[in-house]
Scaffold this active site. Structure first.
Site, PDB file in Angstrom:
ATOM      1  CD  GLU A  60      -1.245  -2.304   2.220  1.00 38.21           C
ATOM      2  OE1 GLU A  60      -2.038  -2.981   2.896  1.00 38.21           O
ATOM      3  OE2 GLU A  60      -0.009  -2.502   2.214  1.00 38.21           O
ATOM      4  CB  CYS A  81      -1.007   0.581   5.221  1.00 39.10           C
ATOM      5  SG  CYS A  81       0.635  -0.048   4.809  1.00 39.10           S
TER       6      CYS A  81
END
Length: 157
Positions: free
Chosen positions: A80, A109
């Site tokens: 991510e 994230c």
């Protein structure tokens, strides 16, 4: 003719991105999509130019750190994170987009996804991180658990 849904279609790309991962513990891929167009991809691994964990070993394994704890001790970035950084490096606007992740994002994230104004997160495999779940809920980020159908990739290109 059976066709995958859009979520299944883009999740397949996330798994394809994950196949590039050099992480010893877990291969994670992410794809950022807006209006059914792929904007950026990412997979977990060390920064550009750094040696892969398969070469130098896993710091987290050496220190005996369990999965889901002390992410800052990892040499690599998450899929991510790499997809968000890739978009930024190329000047691609990702606000109001969807991110497809092979695994539910961790708390770090989640915070990056929220601050990047990504409004929808679709993930395939659970990853229990209460901080992430609470952050997404508080921010109003849509979190969707989806599966990816088995897709056969060519054995040679």
């Amino acid at each position: 003719m059976d066709r995958p849904s859009w979520d299944q279609y883009f999740m397949a790309f996330a798994y394809l991105a994950a196949s590039r991962s050099t992480c010893i513990r877990r291969k994670v891929g992410a794809v950022i999509v807006k209006k059914r167009h792929i904007l950026a991809t990412g997979y977990n691994g060390p920064p550009k130019g750094a040696k892969h964990c398969g070469v130098v070993g896993c710091v987290r394994d050496t220190l005996g750190i369990p999965s889901g704890e002390r992410h800052e001790c990892c040499r690599g970035l998450h899929g991510e994170q790499n997809s968000i950084v890739q978009a930024a490096a190329h000047g691609i606007k990702i606000a109001s987009s969807t991110i497809y992740c092979t695994n539910q994002p961790c708390g770090i994230c989640a915070k990056m996804i929220i601050n990047a104004n990504i409004v929808r997160v679709v993930y395939a495999e659970p990853y229990l991180d209460k901080l992430a779940l609470d952050a997404f809920e508080e921010a109003g980020t849509e979190l969707v658990h989806a599966t990816c159908p088995a897709i056969r990739l060519p054995t040679s290109l």
